[in-house]
Write an enzyme that holds these catalytic residues in place. Structure first.
Site, PDB file in Angstrom:
ATOM      1  N   SER A  74     -54.876 -12.542 -83.269  1.00  0.00           N
ATOM      2  CA  SER A  74     -54.105 -12.572 -82.028  1.00  0.00           C
ATOM      3  C   SER A  74     -52.609 -12.373 -82.280  1.00  0.00           C
ATOM      4  CB  SER A  74     -54.304 -13.910 -81.316  1.00  0.00           C
ATOM      5  OG  SER A  74     -55.677 -14.192 -81.163  1.00  0.00           O
TER       6      SER A  74
HETATM    7  N1  SAH Z   1     -57.575 -16.683 -83.364  1.00  0.00           N
HETATM    8  C1  SAH Z   1     -58.249 -15.611 -84.040  1.00  0.00           C
HETATM    9  C2  SAH Z   1     -58.766 -14.647 -83.007  1.00  0.00           C
HETATM   10  C3  SAH Z   1     -59.877 -13.801 -83.494  1.00  0.00           C
HETATM   11  S1  SAH Z   1     -60.548 -12.756 -82.219  1.00  0.00           S
HETATM   12  C4  SAH Z   1     -57.267 -14.934 -84.954  1.00  0.00           C
HETATM   13  O1  SAH Z   1     -56.089 -14.957 -84.620  1.00  0.00           O
HETATM   14  O2  SAH Z   1     -57.648 -14.377 -85.972  1.00  0.00           O
HETATM   15  C5  SAH Z   1     -61.749 -13.791 -81.481  1.00  0.00           C
HETATM   16  C6  SAH Z   1     -62.847 -14.306 -82.370  1.00  0.00           C
HETATM   17  O3  SAH Z   1     -63.801 -14.935 -81.537  1.00  0.00           O
HETATM   18  C7  SAH Z   1     -63.595 -13.242 -83.152  1.00  0.00           C
HETATM   19  O4  SAH Z   1     -63.575 -13.552 -84.516  1.00  0.00           O
HETATM   20  C8  SAH Z   1     -65.023 -13.307 -82.592  1.00  0.00           C
HETATM   21  O5  SAH Z   1     -66.024 -13.055 -83.542  1.00  0.00           O
HETATM   22  C9  SAH Z   1     -65.070 -14.736 -82.102  1.00  0.00           C
HETATM   23  N2  SAH Z   1     -66.090 -15.009 -81.099  1.00  0.00           N
HETATM   24  C10 SAH Z   1     -66.474 -14.259 -80.031  1.00  0.00           C
HETATM   25  N3  SAH Z   1     -67.461 -14.862 -79.343  1.00  0.00           N
HETATM   26  C11 SAH Z   1     -67.713 -16.030 -79.987  1.00  0.00           C
HETATM   27  C12 SAH Z   1     -68.629 -17.102 -79.775  1.00  0.00           C
HETATM   28  N4  SAH Z   1     -69.496 -17.103 -78.762  1.00  0.00           N
HETATM   29  N5  SAH Z   1     -68.610 -18.136 -80.643  1.00  0.00           N
HETATM   30  C13 SAH Z   1     -67.768 -18.169 -81.698  1.00  0.00           C
HETATM   31  N6  SAH Z   1     -66.863 -17.191 -81.947  1.00  0.00           N
HETATM   32  C14 SAH Z   1     -66.838 -16.129 -81.113  1.00  0.00           C
END
Ligand code: SAH
Length: 224
Positions: A74
Site C-alpha cells: 500500500s
Molecule cells: N498492507 C499490505 C497490503 C497488501 S495488498 C502491504 O502493504 O503490503 C492486500 C493483501 O490482502 C494481499 O496480500 C492479499 O493477498 C490479501 N488478501 C485478500 N483477500 C484476503 C483474505 N480474504 N484474507 C486474507 N488476506 C487477503
C-alpha cells in the site's frame, strides 16, 4: 507506546538516507497526517525491506508498488491514514490485520500497539512477511494463513481491526470480533471504494465514511 525499529537498518544506503525519509514524512504531513507517533514510526520503518530488489529503489515514493501474486504494497499515505484512524480513540492492545501482504503495514502497527494478529490468504507472501518481522525483531506479530474475511475468532475480540483488502460488504464476523469501543478500518466496494470506520458502541455500530480509496479485492479461500 512507540517502539521504533532498530536504527542501524536505516543507515548507510542512499535510498534510505535521512533526507529521503524526511521528504516522505513531510509529504504525509502535507496530506494531513497529524499523529506524531504515526509519523515517527513512518520515518523509522525501512520500507525498502518490504520490496523485492527490483522495486526497492522506489520504496520512498508515495505510491503503491507490486509485491507479486497480483498484490501491492500500500501507498505510505494510506498506511499512515488507516493507522491514524485506527488509533484515534487511544492506545490499542490487540489488533487484527487482514491482508499481511508484504508486512509493511504489519510492521507499522507492531510499533504502535501491543499485539498484532495478521491474516494472509497467499502463503508465499506470508512466509516473506514473517522473515521481515524476524529481521526487524518485531516479536509481537502473530500470523495466520487463512481467509481473513472470517477474522481470527480464536484470538478475538480485538480493539482494532484493519483490512488492506476491500470486500463488497463488511463481513459480519469482523463486526462480531470487535471489542466494545473497538474500531474497524476497512475499504468497502468494488469500482468506487470508500474507506470506512466502524466503531462498536454499547448501542450497536457507528459508521463513518472517510474518503475514496483503491484497494485490491478481499478474496475468499486461501492459496498455497
Ligand atoms: N498492507 C499490505 C497490503 C497488501 S495488498 C502491504 O502493504 O503490503 C492486500 C493483501 O490482502 C494481499 O496480500 C492479499 O493477498 C490479501 N488478501 C485478500 N483477500 C484476503 C483474505 N480474504 N484474507 C486474507 N488476506 C487477503
Amino acid at each position: 507506546m512507540v517502539q521504533v525499529v532498530n536504527r542501524s537498518d536505516l543507515d548507510g544506503i542512499g535510498m534510505t538516507s535521512r533526507r529521503t525519509r524526511e521528504r516522505l514524512v513531510q509529504r504525509l504531513v502535507d496530506q494531513g497526517i497529524a499523529d506524531p507517533a504515526v509519523l515517527e514510526v513512518m520515518r523509522a520503518t525501512p520500507r525498502h525491506l518490504f520490496l523485492d530488489e527490483a522495486m526497492a529503489h522506489r520504496a520512498y515514493e508515495d505510491v503503491a508498488l507490486p509485491i507479486g501474486y497480483q498484490q501491492t504494497l500500500s501507498q505510505p499515505y494510506i498506511v499512515a491514514r488507516m493507522t491514524e484512524l485506527l488509533l484515534a480513540a487511544g492506545p490499542l492492545a490487540r489488533v487484527l490485520e487482514i491482508g499481511t501482504g508484504s508486512g509493511y503495514q504489519t510492521a507499522v502497527l507492531a510499533q504502535l500497539v501491543q499485539e498484532v494478529y495478521s491474516v494472509e490468504r497467499i502463503k508465499p507472501l506470508q512466509l516473506k512477511a514473517r522473515q521481515r518481522m524476524r529481521r526487524l525483531k518485531l516479536r509481537n506479530v502473530h500470523m495466520s494463513h487463512a481467509d481473513g474475511s472470517l477474522g481470527w475468532p480464536e484470538r478475538g475480540p480485538f480493539d482494532g481491526i484493519l483490512s488492506a483488502a476491500a470486500p463488497q460488504r463488511i463481513p459480519e464476523g469482523l463486526l462480531q470480533q470487535l471489542a466494545p469501543g473497538g474500531r474497524l478500518v476497512i475499504p468497502v466496494g468494488t469500482d468506487a471504494q470508500q474507506l470506512q470506520v466502524v466503531t462498536r458502541t454499547h448501542e450497536g455500530f457507528e459508521l463513518d465514511i472517510i474518503e475514496p480509496v483503491n484497494f485490491v479485492p478481499l478474496r475468499p479461500g486461501t492459496e498455497r
